[in-house]
Design a protein around this motif. Sequence first.
Motif, PDB file in Angstrom:
ATOM      1  N   TYR A  47      39.015 -18.072 -14.784  1.00 38.31           N
ATOM      2  CA  TYR A  47      38.267 -18.311 -16.026  1.00 38.31           C
ATOM      3  C   TYR A  47      39.162 -18.225 -17.244  1.00 38.31           C
ATOM      4  N   VAL A  49      38.755 -17.509 -21.595  1.00 39.04           N
ATOM      5  CA  VAL A  49      37.901 -17.106 -22.719  1.00 39.04           C
ATOM      6  C   VAL A  49      38.524 -17.625 -24.000  1.00 39.04           C
ATOM      7  N   THR A  66      33.192 -18.084 -22.567  1.00 41.93           N
ATOM      8  CA  THR A  66      33.826 -17.968 -21.252  1.00 41.93           C
ATOM      9  C   THR A  66      33.607 -19.267 -20.488  1.00 41.93           C
ATOM     10  N   THR A  80      33.573 -13.337 -13.188  1.00 43.21           N
ATOM     11  CA  THR A  80      34.430 -12.604 -14.109  1.00 43.21           C
ATOM     12  C   THR A  80      34.620 -11.183 -13.569  1.00 43.21           C
ATOM     13  N   ARG A  81      35.604 -10.480 -14.098  1.00 45.31           N
ATOM     14  CA  ARG A  81      35.852  -9.108 -13.649  1.00 45.31           C
ATOM     15  C   ARG A  81      34.605  -8.243 -13.885  1.00 45.31           C
ATOM     16  N   GLY A  82      34.038  -8.365 -15.065  1.00 53.56           N
ATOM     17  CA  GLY A  82      32.838  -7.595 -15.414  1.00 53.56           C
ATOM     18  C   GLY A  82      33.212  -6.248 -16.019  1.00 53.56           C
ATOM     19  N   HIS A  83      32.379  -5.772 -16.916  1.00 48.67           N
ATOM     20  CA  HIS A  83      32.713  -4.526 -17.642  1.00 48.67           C
ATOM     21  C   HIS A  83      31.483  -3.884 -18.266  1.00 48.67           C
ATOM     22  N   HIS A  85      30.844  -1.841 -21.938  1.00 48.49           N
ATOM     23  CA  HIS A  85      31.567  -1.706 -23.194  1.00 48.49           C
ATOM     24  C   HIS A  85      32.074  -0.266 -23.310  1.00 48.49           C
ATOM     25  N   TYR A  94      24.530 -13.403 -24.687  1.00 51.96           N
ATOM     26  CA  TYR A  94      25.152 -14.544 -24.009  1.00 51.96           C
ATOM     27  C   TYR A  94      24.210 -15.740 -24.184  1.00 51.96           C
ATOM     28  N   HIS A 131      28.139  -6.039 -17.324  1.00 51.84           N
ATOM     29  CA  HIS A 131      27.794  -7.448 -17.192  1.00 51.84           C
ATOM     30  C   HIS A 131      28.949  -8.259 -16.607  1.00 51.84           C
ATOM     31  N   ALA A 145      29.335 -15.981 -26.124  1.00 52.90           N
ATOM     32  CA  ALA A 145      28.936 -14.582 -26.283  1.00 52.90           C
ATOM     33  C   ALA A 145      29.217 -14.107 -27.700  1.00 52.90           C
ATOM     34  N   TRP A 147      29.458 -10.318 -29.694  1.00 52.68           N
ATOM     35  CA  TRP A 147      29.442  -8.870 -29.484  1.00 52.68           C
ATOM     36  C   TRP A 147      30.209  -8.160 -30.597  1.00 52.68           C
ATOM     37  N   HIS A 153      36.155  -2.740 -24.153  1.00 48.66           N
ATOM     38  CA  HIS A 153      35.864  -3.028 -22.743  1.00 48.66           C
ATOM     39  C   HIS A 153      36.232  -1.818 -21.896  1.00 48.66           C
ATOM     40  N   TYR A 155      36.736  -1.419 -18.031  1.00 45.28           N
ATOM     41  CA  TYR A 155      36.767  -2.027 -16.692  1.00 45.28           C
ATOM     42  C   TYR A 155      36.875  -0.942 -15.617  1.00 45.28           C
TER      43      TYR A 155
HETATM   44  C1  F6R Z   1      32.842  -9.586 -24.172  1.00 46.41           C
HETATM   45  C2  F6R Z   1      32.264 -10.286 -23.009  1.00 46.41           C
HETATM   46  C3  F6R Z   1      32.858 -11.598 -22.572  1.00 46.41           C
HETATM   47  C4  F6R Z   1      33.804 -11.290 -21.408  1.00 46.41           C
HETATM   48  C5  F6R Z   1      34.324 -12.520 -20.688  1.00 46.41           C
HETATM   49  C6  F6R Z   1      35.351 -12.198 -19.610  1.00 46.41           C
HETATM   50  O1  F6R Z   1      32.271  -8.324 -24.339  1.00 46.41           O
HETATM   51  O2  F6R Z   1      31.393  -9.795 -22.340  1.00 46.41           O
HETATM   52  O3  F6R Z   1      33.528 -12.274 -23.573  1.00 46.41           O
HETATM   53  O4  F6R Z   1      34.866 -10.492 -21.879  1.00 46.41           O
HETATM   54  O5  F6R Z   1      33.253 -13.173 -20.063  1.00 46.41           O
HETATM   55  O6  F6R Z   1      34.869 -11.209 -18.723  1.00 46.41           O
HETATM   56  P1  F6R Z   1      35.678  -9.879 -18.469  1.00 46.41           P
HETATM   57  O7  F6R Z   1      36.006  -9.285 -19.811  1.00 46.41           O
HETATM   58  O8  F6R Z   1      34.758  -9.024 -17.673  1.00 46.41           O
HETATM   59  O9  F6R Z   1      36.933 -10.269 -17.745  1.00 46.41           O
END
Ligand code: F6R
Length: 181
Positions: A47, A49, A66, A80-83, A85, A94, A131, A145, A147, A153, A155
Amino acid sequence: MPPGVAFASGHFTAENIITKTTRSGDLVGVFHDEAAWRALPAGTTIYQVEMLPSPDGEGELFVGTTHLNPGRVGDEFYMTRGHFHQRREQGEVYFGLRGSGLLLLQSEQGEARFEQVSQGSVHIIPGNTAHRLINTGSEVLSALAVWPTIAGHDYASLAQGFALRVFLWEGEIQARGVQYG
Ligand code: F6R
Ligand code: ZN
């Protein structure tokens, strides 16, 4: 001209766009099938961003799109990896621009649920909610997105992964619970 977004491609029309690419090799331990993950060239783009430049600080907002490629690692869809905050109480919105997929949401207690992402879908991610985007379609999934810049983040708290994973199984999209420990 204020910045814009092209609905068909999901790309920003603005100057000074910041782009970050996440490749297969960056996503260590993210996909279930480690052998299938190792078999992918490490430079495979999963992906990207795109972000508009934003000032930093309390009350300021980031805007980013994204673009999650279609594909699978073994049977598991690209995601995506997901996180969470870093500032747990901070939420996010989103907005689906193109493609189709799922937004996986998970509470701090590990309760997970999905929302369907498609062109025009709006998702309000509450605070304290991890998410991740999952592309279950055959074209690029793009979601815009917004935010708070102070959100940050985290992770590391999801190093074990989310409680649900999504696979293509016998031609169907299937979510499966994951046992950890
Ligand atoms: C920012 C957000 C998105 C993600 C993007 C990549 O808070 O949720 O911009 O950062 O979708 O995902 P991650 O950061 O999980 O690699
Ligand atoms: Zn986020």
